[in-house]
Design an enzyme around this catalytic site. Structure first.
Site, PDB file in Angstrom:
ATOM      1  CE  LYS A 286      51.698  37.831  36.063  1.00 34.34           C
ATOM      2  NZ  LYS A 286      52.005  39.172  36.619  1.00 34.34           N
TER       3      LYS A 286
ATOM      4  CE  LYS B 153      49.143  36.195  39.229  1.00 39.19           C
ATOM      5  NZ  LYS B 153      49.522  37.543  39.693  1.00 39.19           N
TER       6      LYS B 153
END
Length: 330
Positions: A203, A255
C-alpha cells in the site's frame, strides 16, 4: 500498389477483423466473480449521501447498504468490503468506536450478513483511520508518532470484534509491521480459524487517495509516509509481500492499482496466494471527471482500466464500479 513477394509475411490484423474474432482470441477476460465492491456506511444519516469527489458513489445508510449488497449478489459480484463512517463526536485518539460491538462498522457487518448470508463474501476494513480524531491508522505516542506495537494491540481487538460481527474476511490496511501475524493469532485465539485475512501487503502513500478522505470523513492531520510505502520503491513491496505471506495472509493486495501495475505484476508472480488490486478513489474520480467533460468514453475507459489491472495479474479487483461492470459483463 507494388507488392514485394509475400510482404508483409505476417498479418496480425487478421485476428482483429470482427468483434467475435477479437473476443475469441482475447487473452484477458473480466468476469463478475473477479469483482469486489467497496462500500461506505455512515452513522446518523436517514438518506444516502453522494460523495462529491466520487460521482455515483454513496455514503450509505444501513438500509441502502443492505440494498447495495443484495444488488451486488444479483449482479454476480463476489464480495463487498465495508468501511464505517462514525459520528464525528464519537472519534477519539484510540479509535474506540472501531472496537465497539455497536459501532457503525460492526452494526453494518451484522446487517449485511443478515441480508445476504454467504451469497456474498463480506469483508471489513481493519484499520483505525476512520475512527480516530487525528485520522491516522494507529494510536499515537507522546511525540505524535504512530506507535506500531501499541497499534497492533488495537488491531487484534478489531479483528475479534469484526469476526464476531460476521466478517468472512478482515482486511488489515494500516501497514503496521507485524499486523498480519497479530491479526491471525487474535482470530485463532477466539476459535475463528475460518475467518480469512486479506493483507494490504503493498500500500503506497499515494496522492490518488484524496477522494477517499472525503468518503470516510477523514480527520487526518499530516500524512502517512512513515508507514505507507514510498512510491519510488519496488523491492520494498516484495519484502512486505514476503513478510505477510510468512505471517499467514490468505490473500494479498496491491493498492493503488493503476499507477502500480508493474508492482502488481511482480507480486502476482511471487505470490502463492490469491492476489487482489484496489482501483482506488482517485482512479475512479479521474475517469468520471474526464467523462463528464466529454474528454473520454466513460464505459470504454472503465473496461480498459479494469482489463489492464486483470492483465497485470490481479485475480480480484476492488472497484467502485463492481456492480455496474458485473451487470455489463453478464
Amino acid at each position: 500498389m507494388t507488392r514485394y513477394g509475400s510482404f508483409p509475411g505476417s498479418r496480425p490484423r487478421r485476428l482483429r477483423t470482427t468483434p467475435v474474432m477479437r473476443r475469441m482470441v482475447a487473452e484477458t477476460r473480466l468476469h463478475p466473480a473477479d469483482l469486489i465492491l467497496p462500500a461506505f456506511v455512515r452513522e446518523g444519516i436517514d438518506a444516502p449521501v453522494e460523495i462529491g469527489s466520487m460521482p455515483g458513489v454513496l455514503q450509505h445508510t444501513r438500509d441502502s447498504l443492505k440494498k447495495a449488497a443484495a444488488e451486488a449478489v444479483e449482479a454476480g459480484v463476489s464480495a463487498i468490503m465495508l468501511f464505517g463512517v462514525p459520528l464525528e463526536e464519537k472519534k477519539d485518539a484510540a479509535g474506540t468506536v472501531g472496537t465497539d460491538a455497536d459501532g457503525i462498522l460492526q452494526v453494518a457487518l451484522r446487517d449485511v450478513r443478515a441480508e445476504v448470508g454467504d451469497d456474498l463474501v463480506v469483508m471489513s476494513d481493519l484499520c483505525l483511520d476512520e475512527f480516530t480524531d487525528h485520522g491516522h491508522c494507529g494510536v499515537l505516542d507522546d511525540q505524535g508518532r504512530v506507535d506500531n506495537d501499541a497499534t497492533l494491540e488495537r488491531y487484534a481487538e478489531m479483528a475479534q470484534v469484526q469476526a464476531d460481527a460476521g466478517a468472512h474476511v478482515v482486511g488489515p490496511s494500516g501497514m503496521m509491521d507485524g499486523q498480519i501475524g497479530v491479526v491471525r493469532d487474535a482470530l485463532d485465539q477466539i476459535g475463528r480459524e475460518d475467518v480469512g485475512v486479506l493483507a494490504y501487503a503493498v500500500k503506497y502513500s499515494s496522492a490518488f487517495f484524496g477522494p477517499f478522505r472525503e468518503a470516510v470523513a477523514s480527520s487526518l492531520r499530516g500524512d502517512r509516509k512513515t508507514y505507507q510505502q514510498d512510491p519510488a520503491n519496488a523491492r520494498d513491496a516484495l519484502r512486505e509481500l514476503a513478510l505477510d505471506l510468512e505471517e499467514g495472509a490468505d490473500m494479498v493486495m496491491v493498492k493503488p492499482a493503476g499507477p502500480y501495475l508493474d508492482i502488481l505484476a511482480k507480486v502476482a508472480e511471487a505470490s502463492d496466494v490469491p492476489v487482489a488490486a484496489y482501483q482506488i478513489s482517485g482512479e475512479y474520480a479521474m475517469i468520471e471527471a474526464a467523462a463528464q467533460r466529454g474528454w473520454i468514453d466513460r464505459d470504454q475507459a472503465i473496461m480498459e482500466s479494469l482489463t489492464g489491472i486483470k492483465r497485470a495479474g490481479a485475480g480480484m479487483i476492488l472497484t467502485y464500479w463492481a456492480t455496474e461492470v458485473a451487470r455489463r459483463l453478464a
